[in-house]
Design a protein around this motif. Structure first.
Motif, short mmCIF file in Angstrom:
data_model
loop_
_atom_site.label_atom_id
_atom_site.label_comp_id
_atom_site.label_asym_id
_atom_site.label_seq_id
_atom_site.Cartn_x
_atom_site.Cartn_y
_atom_site.Cartn_z
N ALA A 1 6.98 6.26 -0.80
CA ALA A 1 5.63 6.31 -1.01
C ALA A 1 4.99 7.51 -1.54
CB ALA A 1 4.91 6.01 0.46
N GLN B 1 0.65 -1.16 0.12
CA GLN B 1 0.10 -0.02 -0.05
C GLN B 1 1.00 1.37 0.07
OE1 GLN B 1 -2.93 -0.04 3.24
NE2 GLN B 1 -3.27 -2.12 2.85
N LEU B 2 2.20 1.06 0.35
CA LEU B 2 2.92 2.36 0.56
C LEU B 2 3.92 2.51 -0.59
CD1 LEU B 2 3.89 2.17 4.42
CD2 LEU B 2 2.00 3.49 3.11
N THR C 1 2.13 6.78 -3.88
CA THR C 1 0.86 6.13 -3.11
C THR C 1 0.34 6.99 -2.38
OG1 THR C 1 2.32 4.98 -1.76
CG2 THR C 1 1.61 3.72 -3.67
N LYS C 2 1.28 7.77 -1.38
CA LYS C 2 0.55 8.49 -0.24
C LYS C 2 1.31 9.93 -0.07
CE LYS C 2 -1.43 4.79 1.49
NZ LYS C 2 -2.78 4.91 1.82
#
Length: 263
Positions: A126, A106-107, A129-130
């Motif tokens: 990240a 997810q990161l 993604t972030k």
């Protein structure tokens, strides 16, 4: 103890390793933190386990969702631990890459760098993604067999200032940062302190780490590499091999749980 600061491009915080005849004589620095934009939180603590136990633990990313569940991670979000070496283990240490990265991807990917004898850095990319990249930096300073000093730097750099998270890191009071940074250390404290006793017992019978530990998967890549460096290049550590009588004679008795969690 802990503190927060904003990083700026400056070389005055440390000396250049090129100025020394021996590159291992200088304290290693993190090249990324010589760049602008990093928000850094610094923490230190004397811990009741060996410097090698600390270094092994922080290099082992697979322990995080289990040991630090609900504090800084989540054991319900686990993906592939496809950790691969970026080159051979040498006198200069090693690097590795975890392509999937934390939180089941997810990161973003996570890279690890071990620079002998006491420096480790992990970087999570990240940005896509972030909207940030992060660093976990650890100096594991030997004090005595079974005791060391942890110097820890946690750093973030956000794509566009970081919004609420960036503001929070800049202005959170030091005392609040101190309380938060101690929690993951205490997650580790008991099992590292007591777990290394089992390893000492195995080492005393002549077993190597590869024989004492069960390390069947790619998740163990960094632990295997660190133990390989310690055996082949590090002479077993500053106090000698952990299985030696002189080492074991200096290890203090194990502490009770209340003592281990006493700040």
């Amino acid at each position: 103890s802990s503190s927060s600061s904003s990083s700026s491009s400056s070389s005055s915080s440390s000396s250049s390793s090129s100025s020394s005849e021996d590159p291992y004589a200088d304290v290693p620095i993190t090249p990324e933190l010589e760049e602008d934009g990093w928000l850094v939180t610094d923490t230190w603590r004397d811990v009741p386990y060996d410097w090698s136990s600390l270094m092994e633990n922080v290099l082992d990313a697979s322990h995080v969702p289990f040991t630090h569940h609900k504090s800084i991670s989540n054991r319900n979000a686990i993906g592939a631990y496809d950790v691969r070496m970026s080159g051979p283990v040498s006198r200069d240490g090693f690097r590795s890459m975890w392509a999937t990265g934390p939180r089941a991807g997810q990161l973003g990917p996570q890279s690890s760098w071990y620079r002998p004898p006491c420096f480790m850095m992990q970087k999570i990319d990240a940005k896509e993604t972030k909207g940030y990249e992060s660093l976990v930096i650890v100096y594991s300073v030997p004090i005595a067999p079974g005791r060391c000093r942890l110097l820890n730097r946690n750093a973030f750099r956000f794509n566009k200032g970081g919004g609420i998270a960036g503001w929070f890191m800049k202005y959170i009071p030091g005392w609040a940062t101190h309380l938060g940074t101690q929690v993951p250390l205490e997650d580790d404290q008991i099992f590292l302190h007591l777990g290394e006793e089992a390893y000492l017992a195995a080492a005393a019978t002549g077993k190597t780490a590869a024989q004492a530990y069960y390390m069947p998967s790619q998740a163990d890549t960094n632990v295997i590499a660190f133990r390989k460096w310690l055996d082949e290049f590090g002479g077993g550590g500053p106090f000698g091999p952990v299985g030696s009588p002189s080492y074991r004679a200096q290890v203090q008795p194990r502490l009770e749980q209340a003592q281990l969690l006493d700040r």
